[in-house]
Design a protein around this motif. Structure first.
Motif, short mmCIF file in Angstrom:
data_model
loop_
_atom_site.label_atom_id
_atom_site.label_comp_id
_atom_site.label_asym_id
_atom_site.label_seq_id
_atom_site.Cartn_x
_atom_site.Cartn_y
_atom_site.Cartn_z
N GLN A 90 0.76 10.46 -26.72
CA GLN A 90 0.50 11.84 -26.31
C GLN A 90 0.59 11.98 -24.79
O GLN A 90 0.27 11.05 -24.05
N ASP A 91 1.04 13.15 -24.37
CA ASP A 91 0.97 13.52 -22.96
C ASP A 91 -0.16 14.54 -22.84
O ASP A 91 -0.01 15.71 -23.18
N THR A 92 -1.31 14.08 -22.39
CA THR A 92 -2.48 14.94 -22.31
C THR A 92 -2.53 15.73 -21.01
O THR A 92 -3.47 16.50 -20.79
N GLY A 93 -1.56 15.53 -20.12
CA GLY A 93 -1.51 16.29 -18.88
C GLY A 93 -2.51 15.84 -17.84
O GLY A 93 -2.68 16.52 -16.82
N ASP A 94 -3.15 14.71 -18.06
CA ASP A 94 -4.14 14.23 -17.10
C ASP A 94 -3.55 13.12 -16.23
O ASP A 94 -2.37 12.77 -16.34
N MET A 95 -4.38 12.57 -15.34
CA MET A 95 -3.90 11.52 -14.45
C MET A 95 -3.50 10.27 -15.22
O MET A 95 -2.56 9.57 -14.84
N LEU A 96 -4.21 9.98 -16.28
CA LEU A 96 -3.90 8.80 -17.06
C LEU A 96 -2.49 8.91 -17.66
O LEU A 96 -1.70 7.95 -17.61
N SER A 97 -2.16 10.06 -18.20
CA SER A 97 -0.82 10.27 -18.75
C SER A 97 0.25 10.15 -17.67
O SER A 97 1.32 9.58 -17.90
N LEU A 98 -0.04 10.69 -16.51
CA LEU A 98 0.92 10.62 -15.42
C LEU A 98 1.21 9.17 -15.05
O LEU A 98 2.36 8.78 -14.84
N HIS A 105 0.83 -1.21 0.00
CA HIS A 105 0.00 0.00 0.00
C HIS A 105 0.86 1.25 0.00
O HIS A 105 0.59 2.21 -0.74
N VAL A 106 1.92 1.26 0.83
CA VAL A 106 2.81 2.42 0.91
C VAL A 106 3.45 2.69 -0.45
O VAL A 106 3.53 3.84 -0.91
N ARG A 107 3.90 1.62 -1.12
CA ARG A 107 4.55 1.77 -2.43
C ARG A 107 3.59 2.33 -3.46
O ARG A 107 3.92 3.26 -4.21
N ARG A 108 2.38 1.79 -3.49
CA ARG A 108 1.41 2.27 -4.47
C ARG A 108 0.98 3.71 -4.17
O ARG A 108 0.73 4.49 -5.09
N ARG A 109 0.89 4.03 -2.92
CA ARG A 109 0.51 5.39 -2.55
C ARG A 109 1.56 6.38 -3.04
O ARG A 109 1.22 7.47 -3.53
N ARG A 110 2.84 6.04 -2.91
CA ARG A 110 3.91 6.92 -3.40
C ARG A 110 3.80 7.11 -4.91
O ARG A 110 4.07 8.19 -5.43
N GLN A 111 3.44 6.05 -5.62
CA GLN A 111 3.32 6.15 -7.07
C GLN A 111 2.21 7.11 -7.49
O GLN A 111 2.34 7.83 -8.48
N ILE A 131 -2.52 0.07 -14.29
CA ILE A 131 -3.07 1.42 -14.49
C ILE A 131 -4.58 1.38 -14.45
O ILE A 131 -5.23 2.23 -13.81
N SER A 132 -5.19 0.39 -15.10
CA SER A 132 -6.65 0.33 -15.11
C SER A 132 -7.19 0.12 -13.70
O SER A 132 -8.24 0.66 -13.34
N SER A 133 -6.47 -0.64 -12.86
CA SER A 133 -6.92 -0.84 -11.48
C SER A 133 -6.89 0.48 -10.70
O SER A 133 -7.82 0.77 -9.94
N GLU A 134 -5.83 1.26 -10.89
CA GLU A 134 -5.76 2.53 -10.18
C GLU A 134 -6.81 3.52 -10.69
O GLU A 134 -7.42 4.26 -9.91
N ILE A 135 -7.04 3.53 -12.00
CA ILE A 135 -8.06 4.42 -12.56
C ILE A 135 -9.44 4.01 -12.06
O ILE A 135 -10.30 4.85 -11.75
N LEU A 166 0.90 6.58 -16.95
CA LEU A 166 1.64 5.95 -18.05
C LEU A 166 3.14 6.25 -17.96
O LEU A 166 3.96 5.48 -18.45
N ARG A 167 3.49 7.36 -17.32
CA ARG A 167 4.91 7.71 -17.16
C ARG A 167 5.51 7.21 -15.85
O ARG A 167 6.70 7.36 -15.60
N THR A 168 4.65 6.63 -14.99
CA THR A 168 5.11 6.15 -13.68
C THR A 168 5.79 4.80 -13.83
O THR A 168 5.36 3.95 -14.61
#
Length: 458
Positions: free
Chosen positions: A225-233, A99-105, A251-255, A235-237
């Protein structure tokens, strides 16, 4: 010195074989949980899953201990396992160091600069929603707020890349899933395996939600594309353990976590705020006066929010009186000390924010909507005593708390300056609990606001 044994933990009356307390919970879950506070002591046992002890913790000090002090002796418990059926492996369902690791991400997505950028989107989508309402006509307020919350989510998470058809389908599927999670929390596990229409609808909706999100992830990844949204962020994590980008599944789980946690709760709280303003014209007038004094003739911005002190108290009082959480769980992984009791491993611990926030011992005249109670220094001690937990406490405090408060304040400030609401007569509005506590039904007539306030909302 003679040691005095703690009193035995009582079991709530009415448990039956195979079903435990499911009948009482299905009939009136909020009433049943609230009754425990008046009939039993600081801890009471209920049966959610036959063969497993579930202890409802009712003392705020013990709740605070449970959330902040017990650390590695607890994992997340039954409610989050049920949520995991939808969310998969996400920050909400993970426990311990994972949980701590995912929270940092995820933390960068909720940093102050990101949230400040989202306010313009939130205000724009709220204005569009208000423009779509027909003056003089009744509005299903909760459904409208679900639509607005999903719209704001789509624009901040997906940059509006979902077409209207997909957006509508996502909204319907999420509603089915959230209702299903709430009901499954109250039923024993074996009931999920029955070939019932309810179970088939839940499974189909859950799979459809995940497919929609995974497709959006794949399309954005393919576009580069980097759309500047949470999804793009996301994808770069990169994954801290492997150094590799997060997988589409991760990513889909976090979204999905953001979608479920951010739409149902926001929609319910917004609905309750508008309901209370309609019931209390004096409170509404004070909100409008503050908005006029702080904003003058311009729309609300992120920088304005700290200056809207009365609006903040209105939202805080709504989170107290109409909290969306009704049964939050943890599970002991080792024998654990809880106050005077030694609790064996494998025990479910639960608390109910909705009941806690309505306890007359903790909050005088608790069913009265009174934003000024938060001016009382003694009352505000509840913020640290464990009696007021709008976003939980400890390392599992809601990661989106600042985002949610910003979204609520921006939406309320924008809506109230454009329109006012009148309650539809002969309507009973009461809280009902599914995955969250929401209004049973809430229809109000939309009335365009006259005067300067109406010109300042967009």
């Amino acid at each position: 010195m003679t040691l005095v044994a703690p009193p035995p933990i009582p079991r709530a009356a009415g448990s039956v074989p195979l079903l435990g307390h499911a009948i009482q919970l299905m009939r009136d879950n909020l009433g049943f949980i609230a009754s425990l506070r008046t009939r039993y002591g600081p801890v009471v046992e209920i049966v959610l899953q036959p063969g497993t002890r579930t202890l409802v913790v009712q003392d705020p000090g013990l709740v605070r201990t449970m959330l902040t002090d017990l650390g590695p002796s607890l994992d997340k418990g039954r409610f989050f396992e049920k949520m995991g059926q939808l969310l998969g492996d996400s920050v909400v369902t993970a426990a311990g160091q994972e949980h701590v690791r995912r929270r940092r991400q995820l933390q960068p997505a909720f940093a102050r600069p990101k949230i400040a950028r989202y306010v313009d989107i939130m205000r724009e989508r709220t204005t569009a929603a208000v423009d779509s309402w027909t003056p003089g006509r009744p509005l299903d307020v909760r459904e409208a707020m679900v639509g607005l919350s999903l719209d704001m989510l789509a624009r901040t998470v997906f940059s509006g890349s979902l077409d209207e058809t997909t957006f509508g389908r996502l909204r319907e599927d999420l509603s089915v899933v959230m209702n299903g999670v709430g009901i499954r929390l109250m039923l024993p596990d074996w009931a999920e395996r029955l070939p019932l229409p309810f179970n088939r609808r839940f499974t189909a909706a859950r799979d459809a939600v995940r497919a929609t999100v995974e497709q959006a992830v794949a399309e954005l990844e393919a576009s580069g594309q980097d759309t500047g949204d949470m999804l793009s962020l996301l994808l770069r994590t990169t994954d801290e353990e492997t150094g590799r980008p997060l997988t589409g599944r991760q990513i889909s789980s976090e979204i999905l976590t953001l979608a479920v946690a951010g739409t149902e709760t926001t929609a319910s709280v917004l609905s309750w705020v508008l309901y209370e303003l309609a019931r209390h014209p004096d409170v509404e007038r004070r909100v409008l006066a503050e908005l006029d004094a702080v904003l003058g003739g311009r729309p609300v911005t992120f920088e304005d929010l700290p200056r809207l002190a009365f609006l903040d108290r209105v939202i805080r009082e709504t989170l107290r009186l109409h909290h969306t959480g009704w049964l939050v769980t943890r599970r002991t992984v080792t024998r654990t000390r809880l106050g005077p009791w030694s609790v064996p491993a494998g025990t479910e611990l639960a608390y109910c924010q909705h009941a806690l926030h309505r306890d007359p011992v903790l909050f005088p005249d608790p069913l009265t909507f009174d934003p000024d109670r938060w001016l009382d220094a003694a009352q505000t001690e509840a913020l640290t005593s464990g009696a007021f937990l709008p976003f939980g406490a400890g390392k599992h405090t809601c990661i989106g708390d600042r985002f949610a408060l910003t979204e609520l304040a921006t939406a309320v400030a924008t809506i109230t300056r454009r329109v006012r609401f009148a309650l539809v007569p002969r309507q009973t509005v009461r809280p009902v609990a599914r995955a969250t506590v929401r209004p049973s039904a809430l229809s109000m007539t939309v009335l365009r606001r006259e005067g300067p306030a109406a010109r300042n909302g967009d």
